[in-house]
Scaffold this motif. Structure first.
Motif, short mmCIF file in Angstrom:
data_model
loop_
_atom_site.label_atom_id
_atom_site.label_comp_id
_atom_site.label_asym_id
_atom_site.label_seq_id
_atom_site.Cartn_x
_atom_site.Cartn_y
_atom_site.Cartn_z
N ASP A 23 -35.93 -12.49 13.56
CA ASP A 23 -34.96 -13.50 13.96
C ASP A 23 -33.61 -13.10 13.39
O ASP A 23 -33.44 -13.01 12.17
N ILE A 24 -32.63 -12.84 14.26
CA ILE A 24 -31.33 -12.34 13.80
C ILE A 24 -30.28 -13.44 13.70
O ILE A 24 -29.11 -13.15 13.49
N ARG A 25 -30.71 -14.71 13.83
CA ARG A 25 -29.75 -15.81 13.69
C ARG A 25 -29.32 -15.94 12.22
O ARG A 25 -29.90 -15.32 11.33
N VAL A 61 -37.32 -9.24 19.17
CA VAL A 61 -36.08 -9.67 18.54
C VAL A 61 -35.65 -11.00 19.15
O VAL A 61 -35.61 -11.15 20.37
N VAL A 62 -35.36 -11.96 18.26
CA VAL A 62 -35.00 -13.31 18.69
C VAL A 62 -33.61 -13.67 18.16
O VAL A 62 -33.31 -13.43 16.99
N CYS A 63 -32.77 -14.24 19.02
CA CYS A 63 -31.47 -14.76 18.58
C CYS A 63 -31.37 -16.20 19.10
O CYS A 63 -32.38 -16.86 19.29
N SER A 68 -27.40 -11.73 22.01
CA SER A 68 -27.16 -10.76 20.94
C SER A 68 -28.45 -10.02 20.55
O SER A 68 -28.39 -8.92 20.00
N SER A 69 -29.61 -10.59 20.87
CA SER A 69 -30.87 -9.91 20.56
C SER A 69 -30.99 -8.62 21.36
O SER A 69 -31.68 -7.68 20.93
N GLN A 70 -30.33 -8.54 22.50
CA GLN A 70 -30.41 -7.32 23.31
C GLN A 70 -29.78 -6.13 22.59
O GLN A 70 -30.36 -5.04 22.55
N ALA A 73 -32.03 -5.27 19.64
CA ALA A 73 -33.25 -4.60 20.11
C ALA A 73 -32.97 -3.14 20.44
O ALA A 73 -33.78 -2.26 20.16
N SER A 86 -36.49 -7.86 23.65
CA SER A 86 -35.53 -8.92 23.43
C SER A 86 -36.10 -10.14 24.14
O SER A 86 -36.41 -10.08 25.34
N GLY A 90 -33.99 -16.76 24.00
CA GLY A 90 -33.86 -16.90 22.55
C GLY A 90 -34.62 -18.07 21.96
O GLY A 90 -35.50 -18.67 22.59
#
Length: 103
Positions: A23-25, A61-63, A68-70, A73, A86, A90
């Protein structure tokens, strides 16, 4: 060139086998709610993640909304991971139909 694939919320929810969910948040958003088994990923722990995560286990990958996850990823895929996804929509799409964990 190594690249990532898109995956739906439903496909992640029904994923068979091992999967690494990152999780990239921002940390506050992650603490307020995240997917079960998801780990926070940011600039501070990115190098450790690349070093310690098996390259043969799929990474999702989760945003917030799947935008933004793309980019994240793509970066992860270029580090030698075999399968990187991705998640479309999200976390906002995930929480509409699936369990959420708070820290």
């Amino acid at each position: 060139m190594t690249t990532f694939s898109h995956i739906s919320v439903n496909d992640v929810a029904n994923f068979q086998g091992d999967v690494t969910i990152v999780d990239i948040r921002d940390p506050q958003s992650f603490a307020n709610g995240h997917m079960p088994n998801a780990a926070p990923l940011n600039n501070d722990n990115f190098a450790a993640f690349i070093e310690q995560t098996p390259k043969d286990i799929p990474v999702v990958v989760v945003c917030y909304h799947g935008v933004s996850s793309q980019q994240a990823a793509q970066v992860i895929a270029q580090q030698g991971f075999e399968s990187v996804y991705s998640m479309d929509g999200g976390f906002e799409a995930w929480r509409l139909a699936n369990p959420v964990v708070t820290a």
